[in-house]
Design an enzyme around this catalytic site. Structure first.
Site, short mmCIF file in Angstrom:
data_model
loop_
_atom_site.label_atom_id
_atom_site.label_comp_id
_atom_site.label_asym_id
_atom_site.label_seq_id
_atom_site.Cartn_x
_atom_site.Cartn_y
_atom_site.Cartn_z
N ARG A 1 3.28 32.37 -3.20
CA ARG A 1 1.89 32.62 -3.02
C ARG A 1 1.83 33.57 -1.75
O ARG A 1 2.32 33.38 -0.65
CB ARG A 1 1.03 31.42 -2.47
CG ARG A 1 -0.23 31.66 -1.96
CD ARG A 1 -1.02 30.38 -1.74
NE ARG A 1 -1.40 29.84 -2.98
CZ ARG A 1 -2.55 29.22 -3.21
NH1 ARG A 1 -3.28 28.36 -2.11
NH2 ARG A 1 -2.91 28.65 -4.40
N HIS B 1 -4.53 34.70 -10.17
CA HIS B 1 -3.94 33.43 -9.99
C HIS B 1 -3.67 32.70 -11.40
O HIS B 1 -4.48 31.94 -11.94
CB HIS B 1 -5.13 32.50 -9.24
CG HIS B 1 -4.58 31.09 -8.83
ND1 HIS B 1 -3.42 30.81 -8.67
CD2 HIS B 1 -5.25 30.03 -8.03
CE1 HIS B 1 -3.27 29.51 -8.20
NE2 HIS B 1 -4.61 29.38 -7.85
N GLN C 1 -3.40 28.92 -12.07
CA GLN C 1 -4.71 28.44 -12.46
C GLN C 1 -5.42 28.51 -13.70
O GLN C 1 -5.87 27.63 -14.45
CB GLN C 1 -5.87 28.73 -11.31
CG GLN C 1 -7.01 28.33 -11.18
CD GLN C 1 -7.14 26.92 -10.64
OE1 GLN C 1 -6.40 26.85 -9.59
NE2 GLN C 1 -7.67 26.09 -11.29
N ASP D 1 -16.18 30.05 -7.97
CA ASP D 1 -15.16 29.85 -7.01
C ASP D 1 -15.77 30.06 -5.66
O ASP D 1 -17.00 30.66 -5.83
CB ASP D 1 -13.92 30.81 -7.43
CG ASP D 1 -12.84 30.57 -6.30
OD1 ASP D 1 -12.87 29.60 -5.64
OD2 ASP D 1 -11.92 31.62 -6.31
N CYS E 1 -11.74 25.95 -9.38
CA CYS E 1 -10.54 25.80 -9.18
C CYS E 1 -10.11 24.67 -8.05
O CYS E 1 -9.03 24.15 -7.87
CB CYS E 1 -9.85 27.24 -8.92
SG CYS E 1 -10.66 27.93 -7.63
N ARG F 1 -3.27 21.48 -13.23
CA ARG F 1 -2.38 22.34 -12.67
C ARG F 1 -0.75 22.01 -12.76
O ARG F 1 0.13 22.66 -13.11
CB ARG F 1 -2.39 22.35 -11.22
CG ARG F 1 -4.03 23.02 -10.91
CD ARG F 1 -3.88 24.51 -11.42
NE ARG F 1 -3.08 25.65 -10.70
CZ ARG F 1 -2.85 25.71 -9.58
NH1 ARG F 1 -3.96 25.56 -8.61
NH2 ARG F 1 -1.90 26.45 -9.05
N1 CP Z 1 -6.79 25.84 -6.88
C1 CP Z 1 -5.57 26.00 -6.05
O1 CP Z 1 -4.84 26.98 -6.30
O2 CP Z 1 -5.66 25.54 -4.79
P1 CP Z 1 -4.91 25.31 -3.41
O3 CP Z 1 -5.36 26.62 -2.89
O4 CP Z 1 -5.32 24.22 -2.82
O5 CP Z 1 -3.63 25.37 -3.97
N1 NVA Z 2 -10.35 32.76 -4.63
C1 NVA Z 2 -9.67 31.84 -3.94
C2 NVA Z 2 -8.81 30.83 -4.64
C3 NVA Z 2 -8.27 29.70 -3.96
C4 NVA Z 2 -7.36 28.58 -4.70
C5 NVA Z 2 -8.59 32.55 -2.79
O1 NVA Z 2 -8.09 33.21 -3.19
O2 NVA Z 2 -8.68 31.95 -1.64
#
Ligand code: CP
Ligand code: NVA
Length: 313
Positions: free
Chosen positions: A111, A138, A141, A233, A273, A301
Site C-alpha cells: 500500500r 484499489h 477492493q 467512498d 469500501c 476482501r
Molecule cells: N477498504 C479498505 O481498504 O480499508 P482499509 O483502509 O482499512 O484497509
Molecule cells: N479512497 C480512500 C480509500 C480507503 C480504503 C483512500 O484512499 O483513503
C-alpha cells in the site's frame, strides 16, 4: 474457462490489466475457497512454505488484517512491514527495497502513495506484486466488491452500479474498471471538479465488455434512478487533507442519505469500501439500513484476496 496457470507470477496492480475471463477466474477461485471455509475446510495449502511481505506506507484496518489472516489461512507466512520502520524511511530507494524483498519472499503486497512506486517494485522483483491501494487504484477492493455484487444480485453482467461522490477516487476507478470489464453498467455522479479526467473515462470505455455502458453526471438523483448498487467512498482520501474543507463543501450535495435512497429502486444495495465518515458521504440510517452490505464487502476482501493469491503466487 481459461487455463489459470497463465496467471501464475503475474502482478496485480490495476484491474484493467486483466481480461474478463481472468477476473472471472479469480472470482470463481475466491468463491470456491469461501465455500470450502464454510464447509470447515479451513487451511488450504496454496502458500505452503511461502513468505509474503505486507508493506504499508499508509494506515489500514481491513486490508492489513485480511491479508495477514489470508496468507496464514493459505498456509503461508505473512510479514507486516511499516514503510517508516524500514530503511525506506531513511531514504533507501523503492527499487533497492524491491530487490531486497526478492531475496527473501515469494510475494509482495504493498500500500503506497505513488502508484509508480508499485510499478518500480514490480519491475525489479520477480515475486508478484499486489496493489493493496495506491493514490490511483484499489484493485483488491474492486475484486471483493464484485464478489459481493455477484452474491447479492446473482451476476454482474447487466447490473447498474452508481458511484456517487468523488469521481476520481481510487476505489471508484478500480470498481469501474472491473464492473465494465465484467459486463456491468457504471454511472459516476460527481461534482465536475472532481470527475475523473476525460482521457481516463475514454480508457474505461475501451475496457468495457460488449454492451456495457458508462454514464457520467453531476446529478446524484438521476444517477441512482435505475441503480441496483449505490456506492460511495470518503470525500477526503488519505493524502488529501490539505483540500479537506473544499472537498467536503463541494461534495455535500452528493451525500448518500435517505432522500437519495428514496430516488433509487427499493431493493437497491448500498455499498462502501470503509472506513466511512458517517455524517459526511453517508448517513447512519443508510449505512445501517437493511439495504447496506458493507460488512459483506469487508468479509469478502479476505476471500477475494485469497483467490488472487492462490492463482498468482
Ligand atoms: N477498504 C479498505 O481498504 O480499508 P482499509 O483502509 O482499512 O484497509
Ligand atoms: N479512497 C480512500 C480509500 C480507503 C480504503 C483512500 O484512499 O483513503
Amino acid at each position: 474457462m481459461i487455463n489459470t496457470r497463465s496467471l501464475k507470477g503475474r502482478d496485480f496492480l490495476v484491474t484493467a490489466d486483466f481480461t474478463k475471463e481472468e477476473l472471472t477466474a479469480m472470482l470463481n477461485k475466491a468463491s470456491q475457497i469461501k465455500s470450502e471455509v464454510k464447509c470447515g475446510n479451513y487451511l488450504r495449502p496454496y502458500l505452503q512454505g511461502k513468505s509474503v511481505a505486507l508493506l504499508f506506507q499508509k494506515p489500514s484496518t481491513r486490508t492489513r488484517i485480511s491479508f495477514d489472516v489470508g496468507v496464514y489461512q493459505l498456509g503461508g507466512h505473512p510479514i507486516y512491514l511499516s514503510w517508516n520502520d524500514l530503511q525506506l524511511g531513511r531514504g533507501e530507494t523503492v527499487a533497492d527495497t524491491g530487490r531486497t524483498f526478492d531475496c527473501y519472499v515469494d510475494g509482495i503486497v504493498a500500500r503506497v502513495f505513488k502508484h509508480t512506486d508499485l510499478e518500480t517494485m514490480a519491475q525489479v522483483a520477480r515475486a508478484p506484486v499486489i496493489n493493496a491501494l495506491s493514490d490511483s487504484s484499489h484493485p483488491c477492493q474492486a475484486l471483493g466488491d464484485c464478489l459481493t455484487i455477484m452474491e447479492k444480485l446473482g451476476k454482474i453482467e447487466g447490473a447498474n452500479v452508481a458511484f456517487v461522490g468523488d469521481g476520481n477516487d481510487n476505489v471508484c476507478r478500480s470498481l469501474a474498471e472491473a464492473v465494465m470489464r465484467l459486463g456491468g453498467n457504471m454511472t459516476i455522479a460527481s461534482p465536475r471538479k472532481y470527475m475523473a479526467p476525460d482521457d481516463y473515462l475514454s480508457t474505461l470505455e475501451r475496457l468495457a465488455a460488449k454492451g456495457s455502458k458508462l454514464t457520467t453526471t453531476d446529478d446524484p438523483k438521476a444517477a441512482v434512478k435505475e441503480a441496483d448498487v449505490i456506492y460511495t467512498d470518503v470525500w477526503v482520501s488519505m493524502g488529501q487533507d490539505a483540500e479537506a474543507q473544499e472537498r467536503k463543501s463541494t461534495m455535500k450535495p452528493f451525500q448518500v442519505n435517505s432522500s437519495l435512497m428514496a430516488a433509487a429502486p427499493k431493493n437497491s444495495v448500498f455499498m462502501h469500501c470503509l472506513p466511512a465518515h458517517r455524517g459526511e458521504e453517508v448517513t447512519d440510517d443508510v449505512i445501517d439500513s437493511r439495504n447496506s452490505v458493507v460488512w459483506d464487502q469487508a468479509e469478502n476482501r479476505l476471500h477475494a484476496q485469497k483467490g488472487i493469491m492462490a492463482l498468482l503466487f
